[in-house]
Design a protein around this motif. Structure first.
Motif, PDB file in Angstrom:
ATOM      1  N   ALA A  70       0.828  -1.205   0.000  1.00 33.75           N
ATOM      2  CA  ALA A  70       0.000   0.000   0.000  1.00 33.75           C
ATOM      3  C   ALA A  70       0.866   1.260   0.000  1.00 33.75           C
ATOM      4  CB  ALA A  70      -0.931  -0.002   1.203  1.00 33.75           C
ATOM      5  N   TYR A  71       1.934   1.248   0.776  1.00 30.02           N
ATOM      6  CA  TYR A  71       2.814   2.410   0.835  1.00 30.02           C
ATOM      7  C   TYR A  71       3.484   2.653  -0.516  1.00 30.02           C
ATOM      8  CZ  TYR A  71       6.634   5.473   2.201  1.00 30.02           C
ATOM      9  OH  TYR A  71       7.517   6.517   2.281  1.00 30.02           O
ATOM     10  N   SER A  74       1.180   3.907  -3.256  1.00 33.02           N
ATOM     11  CA  SER A  74       0.793   5.312  -3.147  1.00 33.02           C
ATOM     12  C   SER A  74       1.927   6.249  -3.565  1.00 33.02           C
ATOM     13  CB  SER A  74       0.358   5.633  -1.713  1.00 33.02           C
ATOM     14  OG  SER A  74       1.464   5.558  -0.845  1.00 33.02           O
TER      15      SER A  74
END
Length: 109
Positions: A70-71, A74
Motif C-alpha cells: 500500500a505504501y 501510493s
C-alpha cells in the motif's frame, strides 16, 4: 438522620467463600508456575508460551506485506517499480521485526 445500613445475614458468608475460592485458585496457579522454574524446566514453559503466541506472530508477515504494498503503491505508478520497492520494504520490515523480537527474547530469558 443517618440510618445504619444493614447487610443481609448470609452476605458475609458468601463473600468469604468467594474470597477463599479466589485465593486458592491464585495460590494454585502461582505454585504451578513456580514449580516449573524450581525444577529447572524453563524450556517447557518457554515452549508453552511460544505455542500460545505463535498465531499472533504469524499475523506480522501478511500485515507487513500489505503495508509495504500500500505504501509503495501510493508513491509510485509503474507496477514493476511498485513491486520492486515493496519487496525491498517488506524484507526490511521483516528484518527489523526479527531483530526487535530477538532483542526482546534475549532480555526476557
Amino acid at each position: 438522620m443517618s440510618a445504619a445500613v444493614r447487610k443481609p445475614a448470609g452476605l458475609e458468608a458468601v463473600n468469604s467463600e468467594v474470597a477463599g475460592n479466589i485465593d486458592s485458585r491464585f495460590n494454585n496457579r502461582i505454585a504451578g508456575s513456580s514449580a516449573l522454574f524450581v525444577n529447572g524446566s524453563t524450556n517447557d514453559r518457554r515452549q508453552e508460551l511460544v505455542e500460545q503466541q505463535m498465531p499472533t506472530i504469524f499475523y506480522a508477515v501478511p500485515l507487513s506485506l500489505a503495508v509495504s504494498m500500500a505504501y509503495c503503491a501510493s508513491r509510485y505508478e509503474l507496477p514493476e517499480r511498485i513491486f520492486r520497492s515493496a519487496a525491498a520494504m517488506f524484507v526490511k520490515i521483516l528484518l527489523g521485526l526479527l531483530v526487535l523480537y530477538g532483542v526482546l527474547w534475549f532480555f526476557s530469558s
